[in-house]
Write a protein that holds these residues in place. Structure first.
Motif, PDB file in Angstrom:
ATOM      1  N   ASP A 192      -6.251  -8.499  21.365  1.00  0.00           N
ATOM      2  CA  ASP A 192      -6.214  -7.610  22.525  1.00  0.00           C
ATOM      3  C   ASP A 192      -6.343  -6.148  22.113  1.00  0.00           C
ATOM      4  N   ARG A 193      -5.692  -5.779  21.005  1.00  0.00           N
ATOM      5  CA  ARG A 193      -5.790  -4.398  20.512  1.00  0.00           C
ATOM      6  C   ARG A 193      -7.231  -4.060  20.147  1.00  0.00           C
ATOM      7  N   GLN A 194      -7.919  -4.991  19.527  1.00  0.00           N
ATOM      8  CA  GLN A 194      -9.295  -4.724  19.122  1.00  0.00           C
ATOM      9  C   GLN A 194     -10.238  -4.702  20.317  1.00  0.00           C
ATOM     10  N   TYR A 195      -9.944  -5.483  21.334  1.00  0.00           N
ATOM     11  CA  TYR A 195     -10.769  -5.477  22.545  1.00  0.00           C
ATOM     12  C   TYR A 195     -10.633  -4.180  23.341  1.00  0.00           C
ATOM     13  N   GLU A 196      -9.628  -3.381  23.043  1.00  0.00           N
ATOM     14  CA  GLU A 196      -9.508  -2.086  23.714  1.00  0.00           C
ATOM     15  C   GLU A 196     -10.621  -1.130  23.294  1.00  0.00           C
ATOM     16  N   GLN A 197     -11.274  -1.424  22.178  1.00  0.00           N
ATOM     17  CA  GLN A 197     -12.400  -0.613  21.717  1.00  0.00           C
ATOM     18  C   GLN A 197     -13.641  -0.975  22.527  1.00  0.00           C
ATOM     19  N   GLU A 198     -14.204   0.004  23.216  1.00  0.00           N
ATOM     20  CA  GLU A 198     -15.345  -0.264  24.094  1.00  0.00           C
ATOM     21  C   GLU A 198     -16.525  -0.845  23.330  1.00  0.00           C
ATOM     22  N   GLU A 199     -16.816  -0.285  22.151  1.00  0.00           N
ATOM     23  CA  GLU A 199     -17.968  -0.757  21.372  1.00  0.00           C
ATOM     24  C   GLU A 199     -17.767  -2.221  20.951  1.00  0.00           C
ATOM     25  N   TYR A 200     -16.558  -2.562  20.595  1.00  0.00           N
ATOM     26  CA  TYR A 200     -16.206  -3.937  20.205  1.00  0.00           C
ATOM     27  C   TYR A 200     -16.377  -4.856  21.416  1.00  0.00           C
ATOM     28  N   ARG A 201     -15.782  -4.463  22.530  1.00  0.00           N
ATOM     29  CA  ARG A 201     -15.767  -5.284  23.751  1.00  0.00           C
ATOM     30  C   ARG A 201     -17.165  -5.497  24.304  1.00  0.00           C
ATOM     31  N   ASN A 202     -18.022  -4.484  24.216  1.00  0.00           N
ATOM     32  CA  ASN A 202     -19.342  -4.546  24.844  1.00  0.00           C
ATOM     33  C   ASN A 202     -20.442  -5.079  23.935  1.00  0.00           C
ATOM     34  N   THR A 203     -20.113  -5.397  22.691  1.00  0.00           N
ATOM     35  CA  THR A 203     -21.111  -6.004  21.812  1.00  0.00           C
ATOM     36  C   THR A 203     -21.497  -7.374  22.348  1.00  0.00           C
ATOM     37  N   MET A 204     -22.776  -7.662  22.390  1.00  0.00           N
ATOM     38  CA  MET A 204     -23.245  -8.959  22.871  1.00  0.00           C
ATOM     39  C   MET A 204     -22.760 -10.066  21.944  1.00  0.00           C
ATOM     40  N   ILE A 205     -22.391 -11.198  22.523  1.00  0.00           N
ATOM     41  CA  ILE A 205     -21.961 -12.342  21.734  1.00  0.00           C
ATOM     42  C   ILE A 205     -23.092 -12.756  20.787  1.00  0.00           C
ATOM     43  N   GLY A 206     -22.736 -12.939  19.526  1.00  0.00           N
ATOM     44  CA  GLY A 206     -23.715 -13.319  18.515  1.00  0.00           C
ATOM     45  C   GLY A 206     -24.311 -12.153  17.760  1.00  0.00           C
ATOM     46  N   GLU A 207     -23.966 -10.916  18.165  1.00  0.00           N
ATOM     47  CA  GLU A 207     -24.460  -9.736  17.471  1.00  0.00           C
ATOM     48  C   GLU A 207     -23.342  -9.103  16.633  1.00  0.00           C
ATOM     49  N   HIS A 208     -23.758  -8.305  15.629  1.00  0.00           N
ATOM     50  CA  HIS A 208     -22.780  -7.638  14.780  1.00  0.00           C
ATOM     51  C   HIS A 208     -22.146  -6.450  15.522  1.00  0.00           C
ATOM     52  N   ILE A 209     -20.862  -6.292  15.330  1.00  0.00           N
ATOM     53  CA  ILE A 209     -20.134  -5.175  15.931  1.00  0.00           C
ATOM     54  C   ILE A 209     -20.461  -3.920  15.134  1.00  0.00           C
ATOM     55  N   GLY A 210     -20.983  -2.904  15.823  1.00  0.00           N
ATOM     56  CA  GLY A 210     -21.463  -1.703  15.148  1.00  0.00           C
ATOM     57  C   GLY A 210     -20.366  -0.743  14.734  1.00  0.00           C
ATOM     58  N   SER A 211     -20.759   0.279  14.005  1.00  0.00           N
ATOM     59  CA  SER A 211     -19.816   1.280  13.503  1.00  0.00           C
ATOM     60  C   SER A 211     -19.401   2.247  14.612  1.00  0.00           C
ATOM     61  N   ILE A 212     -18.152   2.714  14.518  1.00  0.00           N
ATOM     62  CA  ILE A 212     -17.664   3.746  15.433  1.00  0.00           C
ATOM     63  C   ILE A 212     -17.270   4.999  14.652  1.00  0.00           C
ATOM     64  N   ALA A 213     -17.733   5.101  13.399  1.00  0.00           N
ATOM     65  CA  ALA A 213     -17.321   6.211  12.537  1.00  0.00           C
ATOM     66  C   ALA A 213     -17.561   7.589  13.147  1.00  0.00           C
ATOM     67  N   PRO A 214     -18.728   7.871  13.766  1.00  0.00           N
ATOM     68  CA  PRO A 214     -18.928   9.216  14.337  1.00  0.00           C
ATOM     69  C   PRO A 214     -17.904   9.549  15.424  1.00  0.00           C
ATOM     70  N   ARG A 215     -17.603   8.593  16.281  1.00  0.00           N
ATOM     71  CA  ARG A 215     -16.620   8.859  17.337  1.00  0.00           C
ATOM     72  C   ARG A 215     -15.227   9.078  16.765  1.00  0.00           C
ATOM     73  N   VAL A 216     -14.868   8.296  15.753  1.00  0.00           N
ATOM     74  CA  VAL A 216     -13.542   8.449  15.147  1.00  0.00           C
ATOM     75  C   VAL A 216     -13.451   9.791  14.421  1.00  0.00           C
ATOM     76  N   ARG A 217     -14.549  10.225  13.796  1.00  0.00           N
ATOM     77  CA  ARG A 217     -14.569  11.547  13.142  1.00  0.00           C
ATOM     78  C   ARG A 217     -14.325  12.648  14.168  1.00  0.00           C
ATOM     79  N   GLU A 218     -14.965  12.558  15.329  1.00  0.00           N
ATOM     80  CA  GLU A 218     -14.744  13.564  16.374  1.00  0.00           C
ATOM     81  C   GLU A 218     -13.279  13.568  16.820  1.00  0.00           C
ATOM     82  N   ARG A 219     -12.718  12.399  16.942  1.00  0.00           N
ATOM     83  CA  ARG A 219     -11.314  12.298  17.347  1.00  0.00           C
ATOM     84  C   ARG A 219     -10.398  12.909  16.286  1.00  0.00           C
TER      85      ARG A 219
END
Length: 232
Positions: A192-219
């Motif tokens: 549930d904690r990981q699903y709170e990440q929009e990029e994680y949640r919105n990744t299509m089933i069967g595809e690789h979950i992409g990086s969020i490094a730029p957004r985390v750097r801004e934060r």
């Protein structure tokens, strides 16, 4: 050392996967009392087991954070935001200021229950050598959980890696840190904690979950301004 898959994403070897999974289990498994100290020990508990990590879901979610430093850094910033723990902020900054989000990132696929990567090959190495014992919970018709018992040999092997294999020092440190971050939480809670990440949640089933490094750097940079410190 990693290789590259046909899709362009980095991949680890079977041996590297086995060592990483062993270290995760060793760090996050709950200690078991000696059989003599338990009046009614579980009938299928391996006699040489010293600890157990319950559920494949929990193991997969812990592995996701170890394999994706950018998501781990964001979770650390969540902890900093909730509790004001400056050490979590410093750890997140250390991750993002290093090359971890690029060279230590091994993407996982998104499936119905979140991030997933087959662990069968790695576990085959660990079970065939007696370091880990896997037990299925449920019936022959429906297995509802896998538990992973760390044996004395497995604990000794993990301790030996810590003492004698500096090459794997990164994974020793990361697995212990991730285990502390997830302490006492079941796999469904971590999912549930990981699903709170929009990029994680919105990744299509069967595809690789992409990086969020730029957004985390801004934060991280926004928090650095508030704290009056340099983020890099």
């Amino acid at each position: 050392m990693s290789t590259t898959r046909v899709d362009g994403n980095p991949a680890t070897s079977r041996a590297q996967d086995a060592i990483r999974i062993l270290l995760i289990i060793a760090a996050a498994a709950e200690p078991l009392p000696p059989p003599a100290a338990t009046e009614h020990p579980a009938a299928d508990r391996p006699p040489d087991a010293v600890a157990v990590l319950e559920s494949q879901v929990r193991l997969q979610k812990l592995d996701f954070w170890v394999r994706n430093p950018d998501f781990l850094a964001d979770e650390l910033l969540n902890e900093f935001e909730r509790h004001g723990d400056l050490e979590c902020y410093r750890q997140a900054a250390a991750i993002l200021d290093s090359d971890e989000p690029h060279v230590r990132r091994y993407p996982m696929l998104r499936f119905l229950f979140g991030a997933y990567e087959s662990l069968d090959d790695a576990l085959a190495v660990l079970t065939s050598t007696g370091l880990v014992v896997r037990r299925k919970r449920g019936s022959s018709a429906r297995v509802h959980r896998h538990d992973y018992y760390l044996t004395r040999s497995g604990r000794d092997a993990a301790d030996r890696i810590l003492r004698e294999e500096p090459l794997f020092g990164y994974f020793v440190e990361r697995t212990r840190f991730v285990a502390r971050l997830a302490d006492g939480q079941r796999g469904t809670h971590l999912k549930d904690r990981q699903y709170e990440q929009e990029e994680y949640r919105n990744t299509m089933i069967g595809e690789h979950i992409g990086s969020i490094a730029p957004r985390v750097r801004e934060r991280l940079d926004r928090y650095a301004v508030v704290l009056g410190v340099s983020a890099s």
